[in-house]
Motif scaffolding. Structure first.
Motif, PDB file in Angstrom:
ATOM      1  N   GLU A  31       0.601  -1.113  -0.065  1.00 60.87           N
ATOM      2  CA  GLU A  31       0.172   0.343  -0.163  1.00 60.87           C
ATOM      3  C   GLU A  31       0.957   1.007   0.050  1.00 60.87           C
ATOM      4  OE1 GLU A  31      -3.204  -0.180  -0.327  1.00 60.87           O
ATOM      5  OE2 GLU A  31      -2.881  -2.352  -0.642  1.00 60.87           O
ATOM      6  N   ILE A  35       0.771   4.100  -2.338  1.00 66.59           N
ATOM      7  CA  ILE A  35       0.143   5.442  -2.640  1.00 66.59           C
ATOM      8  C   ILE A  35       0.814   6.093  -2.690  1.00 66.59           C
ATOM      9  CG2 ILE A  35      -0.732   6.901  -0.715  1.00 66.59           C
ATOM     10  CD1 ILE A  35      -2.593   5.275  -1.894  1.00 66.59           C
ATOM     11  N   LYS A 104      -5.539   6.895   2.926  1.00 67.04           N
ATOM     12  CA  LYS A 104      -5.272   5.834   2.203  1.00 67.04           C
ATOM     13  C   LYS A 104      -6.594   5.454   3.384  1.00 67.04           C
ATOM     14  CE  LYS A 104      -6.177   1.734  -0.520  1.00 67.04           C
ATOM     15  NZ  LYS A 104      -5.523   1.444  -1.697  1.00 67.04           N
ATOM     16  N   LYS A 106      -7.311   0.544   4.660  1.00 65.81           N
ATOM     17  CA  LYS A 106      -7.408   0.324   4.084  1.00 65.81           C
ATOM     18  C   LYS A 106      -7.577  -1.899   4.845  1.00 65.81           C
ATOM     19  CE  LYS A 106      -5.281  -3.225   1.013  1.00 65.81           C
ATOM     20  NZ  LYS A 106      -6.870  -3.701   0.182  1.00 65.81           N
ATOM     21  N   LYS A 121     -13.074  -0.768  -2.112  1.00 65.19           N
ATOM     22  CA  LYS A 121     -12.462   0.480  -2.070  1.00 65.19           C
ATOM     23  C   LYS A 121     -13.739   1.416  -2.472  1.00 65.19           C
ATOM     24  CE  LYS A 121      -8.571  -1.505  -5.106  1.00 65.19           C
ATOM     25  NZ  LYS A 121      -7.636  -1.297  -5.795  1.00 65.19           N
ATOM     26  N   ARG A 122     -14.594   0.952  -3.137  1.00 70.69           N
ATOM     27  CA  ARG A 122     -15.367   1.928  -2.871  1.00 70.69           C
ATOM     28  C   ARG A 122     -16.361   2.821  -1.489  1.00 70.69           C
ATOM     29  NH1 ARG A 122     -21.299   0.523  -5.105  1.00 70.69           N
ATOM     30  NH2 ARG A 122     -21.932   2.297  -4.893  1.00 70.69           N
ATOM     31  N   LYS A 125     -12.953   4.461   0.706  1.00 74.45           N
ATOM     32  CA  LYS A 125     -12.724   6.289  -0.248  1.00 74.45           C
ATOM     33  C   LYS A 125     -13.368   7.291   0.323  1.00 74.45           C
ATOM     34  CE  LYS A 125     -15.300   6.202  -4.696  1.00 74.45           C
ATOM     35  NZ  LYS A 125     -15.877   6.700  -5.535  1.00 74.45           N
ATOM     36  N   GLN A 126     -14.560   6.708   0.982  1.00 75.25           N
ATOM     37  CA  GLN A 126     -14.907   8.298   1.915  1.00 75.25           C
ATOM     38  C   GLN A 126     -14.316   8.552   2.739  1.00 75.25           C
ATOM     39  OE1 GLN A 126     -18.859   6.520   4.008  1.00 75.25           O
ATOM     40  NE2 GLN A 126     -18.353   4.928   3.737  1.00 75.25           N
ATOM     41  N   ILE A 128     -11.251   9.347   2.589  1.00 78.90           N
ATOM     42  CA  ILE A 128     -10.074   9.977   1.795  1.00 78.90           C
ATOM     43  C   ILE A 128     -10.014  11.321   1.739  1.00 78.90           C
ATOM     44  CG2 ILE A 128      -8.422  10.214   0.003  1.00 78.90           C
ATOM     45  CD1 ILE A 128      -9.589   7.046  -1.001  1.00 78.90           C
TER      46      ILE A 128
END
Length: 175
Positions: A31, A35, A104, A106, A121-122, A125-126, A128
């Motif tokens: 990761e 990134i 990020k 995870k 991931k969807r 991502k909120q 970020i």
């Protein structure tokens, strides 16, 4: 050898002995490379004085909060911890930039039969762009996931506590 030197040597060796489990470290490294778009980097535990760490909402130790450097330049931080799900815990990672903004999140290891959507991931991502000034609320500014309510609430709470802890550390000039 005098007492102070011996103490420093033992303390240094103890700090070096803390690390992540190999399987988790491999995922974290992948990761970081993705990134920060970098192959070689330093990954060092950040020392938080134990009295300060005890007073924080999140768990901080020599084995879960790290600085990421390249050529003596600070790229950011990595925070690795666990949060409860229905019957077990799951491991997660938060990567932050030098200003403590989330780059990020995870889910590294999820150990339940249901609720694995929390690792999508969807959904992740909120988080970020969230900072120490954000207050995350399940069902309000954090989307719910049917079948993963416990894990989603737990993860949201864990990220809130991390952001609160980072704010305290920042205000105390520890970070």
């Amino acid at each position: 050898m005098n007492f102070e030197l011996r103490f420093l040597l033992i303390a240094s060796l103890m700090m070096l002995s803390f690390s992540l489990p190999k399987a988790i470290q491999k995922k974290v490294d992948a990761e970081i490379k993705d990134i920060f778009q970098i192959e070689n980097f330093e990954f060092n535990a950040v020392y938080i004085p134990s009295e300060e760490a005890k007073a924080l909402p999140s768990k901080f130790g020599n084995d879960n909060f790290f600085e990421i450097k390249s050529k003596d330049s600070l790229l950011g931080y990595a925070y690795v911890s666990k949060a409860p799900s229905k019957t077990d815990n799951f491991d997660y990672l938060v990567l932050l930039d030098p200003e403590l903004i989330i780059l990020k999140t995870k889910v590294l290891v999820y150990r339940e039969d249901y609720g694995g959507e929390i690792g999508s991931k969807r959904w992740l991502k909120q988080f970020i762009g969230k900072t120490e000034d954000d207050n995350l609320r399940y069902g309000d500014n954090i989307v719910a996931i049917s079948g993963a309510t416990i894990s989603v609430k737990s993860f949201t709470d864990a990220i809130n506590k991390l952001l609160q802890s980072l704010k305290i550390l920042h205000l105390k000039h520890i970070l």
